[in-house]
Design a protein around this motif. Structure first.
Motif, mmCIF file in Angstrom:
data_model
loop_
_atom_site.group_PDB
_atom_site.id
_atom_site.type_symbol
_atom_site.label_atom_id
_atom_site.label_comp_id
_atom_site.label_asym_id
_atom_site.label_seq_id
_atom_site.Cartn_x
_atom_site.Cartn_y
_atom_site.Cartn_z
ATOM 1 N N SER A 1 -19.825 -32.242 1.614
ATOM 2 C CA SER A 1 -18.550 -31.741 2.481
ATOM 3 C C SER A 1 -18.517 -30.548 3.052
ATOM 4 C CB SER A 1 -16.778 -31.046 2.019
ATOM 5 O OG SER A 1 -16.542 -30.483 0.825
ATOM 6 N N SER A 2 -18.578 -30.848 4.539
ATOM 7 C CA SER A 2 -18.296 -29.201 5.069
ATOM 8 C C SER A 2 -16.527 -29.451 5.626
ATOM 9 C CB SER A 2 -18.698 -29.965 6.584
ATOM 10 O OG SER A 2 -18.731 -30.931 6.908
ATOM 11 N N HIS A 3 -16.407 -28.296 6.578
ATOM 12 C CA HIS A 3 -15.068 -27.149 7.050
ATOM 13 C C HIS A 3 -15.733 -26.172 7.533
ATOM 14 C CE1 HIS A 3 -16.921 -24.351 4.205
ATOM 15 N NE2 HIS A 3 -16.054 -23.182 4.781
ATOM 16 N N LYS A 4 -14.611 -26.234 8.768
ATOM 17 C CA LYS A 4 -15.183 -25.666 10.085
ATOM 18 C C LYS A 4 -14.968 -24.432 9.939
ATOM 19 C CE LYS A 4 -13.784 -28.994 13.279
ATOM 20 N NZ LYS A 4 -14.381 -29.313 13.880
ATOM 21 N N VAL A 5 -15.752 -23.361 10.301
ATOM 22 C CA VAL A 5 -16.099 -22.050 10.386
ATOM 23 C C VAL A 5 -15.828 -21.333 11.650
ATOM 24 C CG1 VAL A 5 -17.139 -19.913 9.305
ATOM 25 C CG2 VAL A 5 -16.870 -22.071 8.282
ATOM 26 N N VAL A 6 -14.491 -20.452 11.973
ATOM 27 C CA VAL A 6 -15.347 -19.544 13.578
ATOM 28 C C VAL A 6 -15.854 -18.466 13.189
ATOM 29 C CG1 VAL A 6 -13.128 -18.594 14.990
ATOM 30 C CG2 VAL A 6 -12.866 -20.736 13.628
ATOM 31 N N GLN A 7 -16.682 -18.233 13.948
ATOM 32 C CA GLN A 7 -17.394 -17.088 13.924
ATOM 33 C C GLN A 7 -17.321 -16.313 15.539
ATOM 34 O OE1 GLN A 7 -21.370 -18.824 14.431
ATOM 35 N NE2 GLN A 7 -21.639 -18.857 12.197
ATOM 36 N N PHE B 1 -21.945 -7.901 15.206
ATOM 37 C CA PHE B 1 -21.166 -7.805 13.860
ATOM 38 C C PHE B 1 -20.470 -9.205 13.504
ATOM 39 C CE2 PHE B 1 -21.216 -3.555 14.762
ATOM 40 C CZ PHE B 1 -21.755 -2.534 13.749
ATOM 41 N N LEU B 2 -20.568 -9.831 12.879
ATOM 42 C CA LEU B 2 -19.830 -11.284 12.692
ATOM 43 C C LEU B 2 -19.217 -11.332 11.571
ATOM 44 C CD1 LEU B 2 -21.924 -14.406 14.187
ATOM 45 C CD2 LEU B 2 -20.971 -14.526 11.847
ATOM 46 N N MET B 3 -17.812 -12.226 11.991
ATOM 47 C CA MET B 3 -16.827 -12.070 10.728
ATOM 48 C C MET B 3 -16.872 -13.986 10.980
ATOM 49 S SD MET B 3 -13.542 -11.146 10.603
ATOM 50 C CE MET B 3 -12.406 -10.999 11.869
ATOM 51 N N GLU B 4 -16.946 -14.337 9.801
ATOM 52 C CA GLU B 4 -16.840 -16.262 9.848
ATOM 53 C C GLU B 4 -15.594 -16.416 9.079
ATOM 54 O OE1 GLU B 4 -21.101 -18.137 8.697
ATOM 55 O OE2 GLU B 4 -19.636 -17.681 7.730
ATOM 56 N N VAL B 5 -14.871 -17.022 9.804
ATOM 57 C CA VAL B 5 -13.375 -16.888 9.239
ATOM 58 C C VAL B 5 -13.129 -18.621 8.768
ATOM 59 C CG1 VAL B 5 -10.527 -16.879 9.309
ATOM 60 C CG2 VAL B 5 -12.244 -15.367 10.414
ATOM 61 N N VAL C 1 -17.029 -22.111 17.061
ATOM 62 C CA VAL C 1 -16.616 -22.668 15.727
ATOM 63 C C VAL C 1 -17.666 -23.477 15.099
ATOM 64 C CG1 VAL C 1 -15.074 -24.744 14.962
ATOM 65 C CG2 VAL C 1 -14.707 -22.996 17.452
ATOM 66 N N THR C 2 -17.754 -23.558 14.101
ATOM 67 C CA THR C 2 -19.448 -23.940 13.454
ATOM 68 C C THR C 2 -18.804 -25.233 12.361
ATOM 69 O OG1 THR C 2 -19.776 -23.146 12.370
ATOM 70 C CG2 THR C 2 -20.939 -22.466 14.307
ATOM 71 N N GLU C 3 -19.510 -26.345 12.089
ATOM 72 C CA GLU C 3 -19.144 -26.727 10.263
ATOM 73 C C GLU C 3 -20.565 -25.676 10.055
ATOM 74 O OE1 GLU C 3 -17.661 -29.776 9.430
ATOM 75 O OE2 GLU C 3 -16.656 -29.695 11.380
ATOM 76 N N LYS C 4 -19.669 -25.563 8.226
ATOM 77 C CA LYS C 4 -20.307 -24.885 7.158
ATOM 78 C C LYS C 4 -20.504 -25.811 5.568
ATOM 79 C CE LYS C 4 -21.030 -20.586 5.059
ATOM 80 N NZ LYS C 4 -20.622 -19.301 5.276
ATOM 81 N N HIS C 5 -21.056 -26.133 5.435
ATOM 82 C CA HIS C 5 -21.289 -27.427 4.387
ATOM 83 C C HIS C 5 -21.564 -26.533 3.497
ATOM 84 C CE1 HIS C 5 -22.745 -30.151 7.311
ATOM 85 N NE2 HIS C 5 -23.354 -29.977 7.996
#
Length: 175
Positions: free
Chosen positions: A2-8, A144-148, A171-175
């Motif tokens: 499954s994948s979910h959305k992550v905001v970077q 610097f990058l924060m993934e939420v 916004v990216t998809e993370k597996h």
């Protein structure tokens, strides 16, 4: 899988990043990961990460090294091949222990250092030929990058991060 959305959210200053982490934590969002080009002191506590137990491993590895040194020197110098060096007979380990202290120290440090490196690589899952997991190459230089983790609240998370001083939001998809 499954994948979910992550905001970077990308930042150019570590102080702005620290304030953004505080804001995101206060809003009760889950921070997946923070990528920095250098260690940012206090970031681990601010993110709520558990303290590391690597120091305990280092102590145990040092004890293993000390034990190996003691057993090795007792076997080599006392039991297997005793020698009368400079008029000092090798009848017991305790009589000769002062001359064994440097070897005990060196093997303690050797075992602790080498086993700590192996433990760190295994714990970090850094295997040979592993593909890099860094989402943006600029985080190795000066960003610097924060993934939420966004879940279904992508717009709310983006709006929150825009107010924290982020210079770029993706916004990216993370597996």
């Amino acid at each position: 899988m499954s994948s979910h959305k992550v905001v970077q959210a990308m930042y150019t200053d570590d102080d702005v990043l620290m304030d953004a982490v505080k804001t995101v934590k206060e809003a009760h969002y889950h921070i997946e990961e923070v990528f920095t080009p250098f260690p940012v002191h206090g970031l681990d506590k601010l993110m709520g990460l558990a303290p590391t137990r690597l120091a305990i491993c280092a102590f145990l590895y040092g004890l293993v090294g000390l034990s190996v040194a003691t057993v090795m020197m007792n076997f080599i110098m006392i039991e297997d091949w005793p020698q009368n060096i400079g008029g000092k007979p090798s009848f017991s380990y305790l009589e000769n222990m002062p001359s064994f202290v440097p070897i005990m120290f060196e093997l303690t440090v050797f075992f602790a250092a080498h086993l700590m490196v192996i433990t760190f690589y295994m714990r970090s899952k850094l295997w040979p030929f592993k593909k890099a997991e860094n989402p943006d190459v600029r985080t190795t230089d000066d960003h610097f990058l924060m993934e939420v983790s966004a879940g279904d609240n992508v717009d709310a998370v983006k709006a929150l991060l825009e107010g924290t001083g982020a210079v770029e939001i993706n916004v990216t998809e993370k597996h």
